[in-house]
Design a protein around this motif. Structure first.
Motif, PDB file in Angstrom:
ATOM      1  N   GLY A  12       0.837  -1.198   0.000  1.00  0.00           N
ATOM      2  CA  GLY A  12       0.000   0.000   0.000  1.00  0.00           C
ATOM      3  C   GLY A  12       0.869   1.244   0.000  1.00  0.00           C
ATOM      4  N   ASN A  13       0.237   2.368  -0.208  1.00  0.00           N
ATOM      5  CA  ASN A  13       0.921   3.659  -0.223  1.00  0.00           C
ATOM      6  C   ASN A  13       0.327   4.508   0.893  1.00  0.00           C
ATOM      7  N   ARG A  18       4.121   8.666   1.658  1.00  0.00           N
ATOM      8  CA  ARG A  18       4.043   9.820   0.757  1.00  0.00           C
ATOM      9  C   ARG A  18       4.796  11.003   1.333  1.00  0.00           C
ATOM     10  N   GLU A  27       3.136  13.061  -7.252  1.00  0.00           N
ATOM     11  CA  GLU A  27       2.022  12.146  -6.998  1.00  0.00           C
ATOM     12  C   GLU A  27       2.006  11.070  -8.079  1.00  0.00           C
ATOM     13  N   ARG A  28       2.322   9.845  -7.676  1.00  0.00           N
ATOM     14  CA  ARG A  28       2.224   8.726  -8.611  1.00  0.00           C
ATOM     15  C   ARG A  28       0.789   8.213  -8.569  1.00  0.00           C
ATOM     16  N   LEU A  29       0.089   8.338  -9.680  1.00  0.00           N
ATOM     17  CA  LEU A  29      -1.331   8.021  -9.724  1.00  0.00           C
ATOM     18  C   LEU A  29      -1.541   6.517  -9.824  1.00  0.00           C
ATOM     19  N   GLU A  30      -2.458   6.010  -9.036  1.00  0.00           N
ATOM     20  CA  GLU A  30      -2.820   4.601  -9.084  1.00  0.00           C
ATOM     21  C   GLU A  30      -3.957   4.442 -10.089  1.00  0.00           C
ATOM     22  N   SER A  32      -5.305   1.914 -11.347  1.00  0.00           N
ATOM     23  CA  SER A  32      -6.298   0.880 -11.055  1.00  0.00           C
ATOM     24  C   SER A  32      -7.458   1.419 -10.229  1.00  0.00           C
ATOM     25  N   LYS A  33      -7.236   2.545  -9.547  1.00  0.00           N
ATOM     26  CA  LYS A  33      -8.302   3.130  -8.722  1.00  0.00           C
ATOM     27  C   LYS A  33      -9.125   4.166  -9.480  1.00  0.00           C
ATOM     28  N   SER A 105       1.320   4.069 -16.606  1.00  0.00           N
ATOM     29  CA  SER A 105       1.643   4.775 -15.370  1.00  0.00           C
ATOM     30  C   SER A 105       1.484   6.260 -15.597  1.00  0.00           C
ATOM     31  N   THR A 107       2.517  10.129 -13.411  1.00  0.00           N
ATOM     32  CA  THR A 107       3.056  10.851 -12.256  1.00  0.00           C
ATOM     33  C   THR A 107       2.850  12.337 -12.473  1.00  0.00           C
TER      34      THR A 107
END
Length: 400
Positions: A12-13, A18, A27-30, A32-33, A105, A107
């Protein structure tokens, strides 16, 4: 009878991770969410997801851009595999130009921007296309309320060469044709992305990326508005050893908006474009687990047709070119888990090209060409400091 289960790893993050990131503000964007965010018309949108982050807001109702900490949308640099994108939106900002099926990915740099990036004063959105599976073939297709999507990926040569292709096309105008008074209206968009990944050896990786997006909005032969991005890039990553990595990127972008109108005895048309060609070399040296250095060179040629318009019998045109060369160095490190430092320096040398092959001026009026070539030199220092004053949960940050 018992059943043996395989190992399960949960990652998890957390908020603490962070905060402790030396690159605070990245901010590394997830991705999958993203599907958990309410989607307009069934389309998951990375730009809409970005506007939910702290310090980021939407450009406005009907606007496809985003604003970061008081900046404007045009102060953001948007990249996909090193390809610069201009006006990355569909249908006047209702959708972004990113197909969520194609992204691997993303960011967002909204704090201290890394020294390797220029031409951005507010933020940098760095995205990459997903590479194809090296082992198996996969395919998917979906039909939404406003658009249809398709994706295919798989190996060309197992464990060596793979492909991934994703496409999306809207059919808003198909619904408009149902209504008699709107049958002459054209309103659609499409985007296609493709990526080839080649692994000649464990220490070398070569990616070839292609991206095209286009919008068409028109009313029969009365008026029309068209725009889109066409780009491609080649990225070669070579690892000399565990500490030294070279990354070479060659990219091009063609952005070409057009507008026309023929009504009430007025025949008007306007064409513009931005052509961007760049070559980038980056060296990353990981001195130790806590300290690293990065050096890079970049050469970029911009050719801009600021306007070519025709109004009845009058016609004007202006084309300008800029050659920009940059060099940068950046250090990032941690000291005794109490002090994190990111410091960099970028040197830009921008030359306005005056030769006839790079510049063209045509006026409907008797205006002399006063264009002269000039060179501008800029030095951009950047520093970010994180001081841990009371433990891992409370940190003081200084960015410049």
């Amino acid at each position: 009878m018992g059943t043996e289960l395989n190992e399960v790893v949960v990652t998890g993050n957390s908020a603490r991770q962070r905060i402790s990131n030396p690159r605070l503000g990245a901010e590394r964007l997830e991705l999958s969410k993203m599907i958990q965010v309410p989607a307009f018309g069934g389309e998951a949108d990375i730009i809409k997801s970005i506007t939910l982050l702290p310090g980021v807001r939407s450009e406005g109702e009907g606007g496809g851009g985003f604003e970061v900490r008081g900046g404007n949308a045009y102060q953001n640099l948007v990249l996909v595999d090193g390809i610069s994108l201009y006006n990355p939106s569909h249908v006047m900002g209702i959708f972004s130009t990113f197909n969520d099926n194609a992204l691997g990915s993303a960011t967002l740099y909204k704090g201290a921007i890394p020294a390797m990036y220029g031409d951005a004063t507010s933020s940098v959105l760095e995205t990459t296309l997903a590479a194809g599976d090296m082992e198996n073939y996969h395919g998917s297709a979906s039909i939404g309320i406003l658009a249809a999507k398709i994706k295919a990926e798989g190996p060309i040569v197992k464990d060596r060469l793979s492909f991934a292709v994703a496409a999306r096309r809207s059919y808003v105008d198909a619904f408009l044709k149902i209504v008699p008074q709107y049958r002459s209206t054209v309103m659609n968009f499409y985007d296609v992305s493709a990526k080839l990944r080649y692994c000649p050896s464990p220490s070398h990786l070569i990616d070839g990326s292609f991206f095209i997006s286009h919008d068409n909005m028109a009313v029969a032969d009365l008026m029309g508005l068209y725009w889109g991005n066409l780009g491609g890039s080649v990225n070669w990553v070579a690892r000399a050893n565990d500490r030294l990595t070279f990354t070479t990127t060659a990219a091009l972008t063609h952005f070409s908006p057009e507008m026309s109108m023929d009504m009430m005895d007025v025949n008007e048309a306007m064409w513009t474009y931005i052509h961007n060609y760049s070559l980038n070399e980056r060296l990353r040296w990981q001195i130790s687990e806590w300290h690293g250095l990065e050096f890079g060179l970049r050469s970029e040629l911009l050719k801009v047709k600021s306007a070519e318009w025709m109004l009845n019998a009058s016609r004007e045109r202006e084309i300008m070119s800029l050659w920009e060369n940059s060099a940068w160095a950046e250090y990032s490190g941690s000291f005794a888990e109490k002090l994190d430092v990111t410091a960099g320096l970028r040197l830009n040398v921008a030359s306005v090209l005056s030769q006839n092959r790079f510049h063209e001026f045509q006026s409907a009026y008797d205006i002399p060409n006063q264009f002269d070539g000039k060179t501008y030199i800029e030095v951009e220092p950047r520093i970010g400091i994180i001081i841990d004053t009371k433990g891992p949960e409370i940190r003081t940050t200084v960015n410049a």
